[in-house]
Design an enzyme around this catalytic site. Structure first.
Site, short mmCIF file in Angstrom:
data_model
loop_
_atom_site.label_atom_id
_atom_site.label_comp_id
_atom_site.label_asym_id
_atom_site.label_seq_id
_atom_site.Cartn_x
_atom_site.Cartn_y
_atom_site.Cartn_z
CG ASP A 66 75.16 11.97 2.41
OD1 ASP A 66 76.31 11.88 2.85
OD2 ASP A 66 74.18 11.41 2.91
CG ASP A 72 69.30 12.16 -4.65
OD1 ASP A 72 69.62 11.72 -5.75
OD2 ASP A 72 69.93 12.00 -3.60
CD GLU A 95 68.78 9.91 3.57
OE1 GLU A 95 68.39 8.74 3.76
OE2 GLU A 95 69.70 10.20 2.80
CD GLU A 96 67.84 13.77 -0.43
OE1 GLU A 96 68.57 14.75 -0.22
OE2 GLU A 96 68.30 12.65 -0.70
CG ASP A 118 66.51 7.53 1.76
OD1 ASP A 118 66.58 8.40 0.87
OD2 ASP A 118 67.50 6.90 2.16
CG LEU A 120 66.45 7.88 -5.95
CD1 LEU A 120 65.30 6.94 -6.23
CD2 LEU A 120 66.68 8.80 -7.12
CG ASP A 121 69.18 4.40 0.49
OD1 ASP A 121 69.64 5.22 1.30
OD2 ASP A 121 69.65 3.26 0.30
CD GLU A 282 69.34 5.58 5.00
OE1 GLU A 282 70.00 5.81 6.02
OE2 GLU A 282 69.71 5.95 3.87
#
Ligand code: AHM
Ligand code: MG
Length: 349
Positions: A66, A72, A95-96, A118, A120-121, A282
Site C-alpha cells: 500500500d 502514517d 505494519e509499516e 498498526d 495509522l490504519d 488488525e
C-alpha cells in the site's frame, strides 16, 4: 445543584487496575501509559492534517504494497520512539516496517513485552476527514532474555496480554482491554487527558448493522454472498433487512459496531484468498476487544484468536461482532463446506 462526578483519567485507571493483578510489577501499566502518551502526539498531528504540509503521499509503498502517507510515517516513528524510551518493551513489529524492530538498549533488551502495531490504519481516509485509528497488541515475550526474536511476535492471538485502539474521529478515544473487559477513554483536549467515558463496554448480543465492502460482492465465496443476501432480505422477527454501514476504516467500523451491535466482515475474494487485513496488526487486537466485549471473531470457520501465525505480515479473512450475526455467517460457511467437501464414500467409490 448539579451532581459532580469524579473524572478518572487513563493513567489513574491503569494504576488502579494494576492493583487488581497479583504480582503486577507495573511494566504493563507503564507500557499502556506510554502508548496513551504517543497517541496524544499523533492526535495533535492528525488534527492539524488539513493545515500543514504533512498531507499527501511519500510515493513509497509499505511492505504489503500500500502507498504510505506521510502521516502514517509520522505515527509509526512516534509510536516506535515512545516504545524505545519506555524501557518496558524489548521490540515491536509494525505494519509499516518490513521486519520487527528490536530495542537493544540496556534498559529494554531484557524487558518482558513486545508490541505489534498498526500506527495509522485507514490511511486512505486521511485526506477526507474520515475517522482513522491506531491499533496495538501487547504480548509477553517467548524468548527469555537478550534481543527479541521472531518467535516473540508469532504468537497466537489468545496469548495477547493487552490490545487496544485509538480512534481519531469526531472525538479521540482510546479503547483497550487487558483481558478483563473493555474500557473506553475520551480525550479531553482542554486538559490533554484521556478520561474514562465508556466503562465496561458490552457489545449488543444482537446486531442490526452489517459492514462489508459490498463492491466486492461478485468476488466473494458463495456462502458469504448468501449471508449478505440474508442480511438484505425482509423478516420482521429478526428485524431484517439489516442496515449496511461501511466506512472503510477498520477502527471506525468496529467502534460503531461495538456501540450499536453489528458484524464487520472482510472476507476472502477471488483475487485475495486471504482477504486484506493483517492477522497480527488488525485481526488479533480487534478480535480480542470484540470477544472481551461479549462478541465473537472468526476467519469463517475458526476462532481468530486460535490461529497460529507463521509470518509477521500474514493476512486473514475476518468476520467479527455481535454473537448472533457471527454465528449466522459461520452457519452459512460451515454448511456450504459440508456440501462441497466430498464424503469418504464418494472419494473411495
Ligand atoms: P490500511 O492498513 O492500508 O489502512 O488498510 C486497512 C483498511 C481498514 O481500515 C479497512 O477495514 C479496510 O482497509 C478497507 O479496505 P477496502 O477499501 O478494500 O474496503
Ligand atoms: Mg492497517
Amino acid at each position: 445543584m448539579k451532581s459532580l462526578r469524579k473524572v478518572i483519567t487513563l493513567d489513574e485507571f491503569i494504576f488502579q487496575n494494576e492493583k487488581d493483578f497479583p504480582f503486577a510489577t507495573g511494566e504493563l501499566s507503564g507500557l499502556l501509559r506510554d502508548i496513551g502518551f504517543a497517541a496524544k502526539i499523533v492526535n495533535r498531528e492528525v488534527n492539524k492534517a488539513g493545515l500543514v504540509d504533512i498531507l499527501g503521499t511519500t510515493g513509497i509503498n509499505n511492505t504489503t504494497g500500500d502507498e504510505v502517507k506521510k502521516l502514517d510515517m509520522f505515527a509509526n516513528e512516534q509510536f516506535i520512539s515512545a516504545l524505545q524510551v519506555s524501557g518496558e518493551c524489548c521490540g515491536m513489529a509494525s505494519e509499516e516496517n518490513d521486519d520487527f524492530v528490536p530495542i537493544t538498549t540496556e534498559d529494554s533488551r531484557n524487558a518482558k513485552y513486545v508490541v505489534t502495531l498498526d500506527p495509522l490504519d485507514g490511511s486512505s481516509n486521511i485526506d477526507v476527514n474520515v475517522a482513522i485509528g491506531t491499533i496495538f497488541s501487547i504480548y509477553r515475550r517467548q524468548s527469555f532474555f537478550g534481543p527479541c526474536r521472531l518467535e516473540d511476535f508469532l504468537q497466537r492471538g489468545s496469548r495477547q496480554v493487552a490490545a487496544g485502539y485509538i480512534i481519531y474521529g469526531s472525538s479521540t478515544m482510546m479503547v483497550y482491554t487487558t483481558g478483563n473487559g473493555v474500557n473506553g477513554f475520551t480525550l479531553d483536549p482542554s486538559i490533554g487527558e484521556f478520561c474514562l467515558s465508556h466503562p465496561n463496554i458490552k457489545s449488543p448480543e444482537k446486531g442490526k448493522i452489517y459492514s462489508v465492502n459490498q463492491g466486492n460482492f461478485l468476488k466473494f465465496e458463495q456462502p458469504v454472498k448468501e449471508y449478505i443476501t440474508y442480511c438484505q432480505s425482509e423478516d420482521k422477527l429478526s428485524n431484517r433487512p439489516y442496515s449496511l454501514r461501511y466506512i472503510g476504516s477498520l477502527v471506525g467500523d468496529i467502534h460503531r459496531n461495538l456501540m450499536y451491535g453489528g458484524i464487520f466482515m472482510y472476507p476472502a475474494t477471488r483475487s485475495a484468498m486471504q482477504g486484506k487485513l493483517r492477522l497480527l496488526y488488525e485481526c488479533f487486537p480487534m478480535a480480542f476487544i470484540v470477544e472481551q466485549s461479549g462478541g465473537k471473531a472468526i476467519d469463517g470457520t475458526r476462532r481468530i484468536l486460535d490461529i497460529d501465525p507463521i509470518e509477521l505480515h500474514q493476512r486473514s479473512p475476518v468476520f467479527m461482532g455481535s454473537n448472533d450475526m457471527v454465528d449466522k455467517v459461520e452457519e452459512y460457511m460451515k454448511s456450504t463446506m459440508k456440501v462441497t467437501q466430498p464424503t469418504v464414500a464418494a472419494v473411495t467409490a
